[in-house]
Write a protein that holds these residues in place. Structure first.
Motif, short mmCIF file in Angstrom:
data_model
loop_
_atom_site.label_atom_id
_atom_site.label_comp_id
_atom_site.label_asym_id
_atom_site.label_seq_id
_atom_site.Cartn_x
_atom_site.Cartn_y
_atom_site.Cartn_z
N TYR A 166 10.29 4.73 6.00
CA TYR A 166 9.84 5.80 5.10
C TYR A 166 10.99 6.76 4.79
N ALA A 198 6.46 12.99 -2.26
CA ALA A 198 6.08 11.58 -2.26
C ALA A 198 6.87 10.87 -1.17
N ASP A 221 0.85 -1.19 0.00
CA ASP A 221 0.00 0.00 0.00
C ASP A 221 0.89 1.24 0.00
N VAL A 222 0.85 1.99 -1.09
CA VAL A 222 1.64 3.23 -1.18
C VAL A 222 0.73 4.45 -1.28
N THR A 223 -0.51 4.31 -0.80
CA THR A 223 -1.40 5.45 -0.80
C THR A 223 -1.07 6.38 0.35
N THR A 224 -1.48 7.64 0.21
CA THR A 224 -1.25 8.64 1.25
C THR A 224 -2.54 9.38 1.55
N ALA A 246 1.61 8.49 5.11
CA ALA A 246 1.58 7.20 4.41
C ALA A 246 0.56 6.32 5.11
N THR A 252 7.16 3.57 -4.28
CA THR A 252 7.00 5.00 -4.07
C THR A 252 5.55 5.41 -4.31
N SER A 253 5.05 6.29 -3.45
CA SER A 253 3.69 6.80 -3.60
C SER A 253 3.61 7.75 -4.78
#
Length: 88
Positions: A21, A49, A2-5, A14, A61-62
Motif C-alpha cells: 500500500y 486514496a 479490490d480497491v474499495t476502502t 483498504a 488506486t482507490s
C-alpha cells in the motif's frame, strides 16, 4: 483487484488485505511519506486514496475519500489567560 476502502472516524482502511500500500493526497497525487500500511489515519482535512500493488505487480488506486472532521482538540482553561480583567 479490490480497491474499495472503509472509513471509521478518521481512519481509512483498504479492504484488500495482504498487499502493498501507498497512501496518497488526492489534491496533487503526492505520496504521503511513511504511510504504507493497510490503514491510514488522517491528521489534516483533505482527500486521500490508496495505491494497492498485488503480488503479481498489478497496481490500482482507490477512489478518493474526503476527510473533513479533523479539528483542534479541546483547549484546557490553563492554556488561555486574559489580562487585565475588564469586569473588575
Amino acid at each position: 483487484m479490490d480497491v474499495t476502502t472503509s472509513l471509521v472516524d478518521l481512519t481509512i482502511t483498504a479492504n484488500n488485505a495482504g498487499q502493498t500500500y501507498q497512501w496518497i493526497d488526492c489534491s496533487d497525487d503526492s505520496q504521503i511519506v511513511g504511510e504504507t500500511g493497510q490503514s491510514f489515519t488522517a491528521t489534516a482535512n483533505g482527500d486521500y486514496a490508496v495505491v494497492i500493488t498485488d503480488g503479481d505487480g498489478c497496481t490500482d488506486t482507490s477512489a478518493c475519500v474526503n476527510i473533513n472532521d479533523v479539528s483542534l482538540g479541546q483547549l484546557t482553561s490553563s492554556l488561555v489567560k486574559i489580562y487585565p480583567n475588564p469586569s473588575v
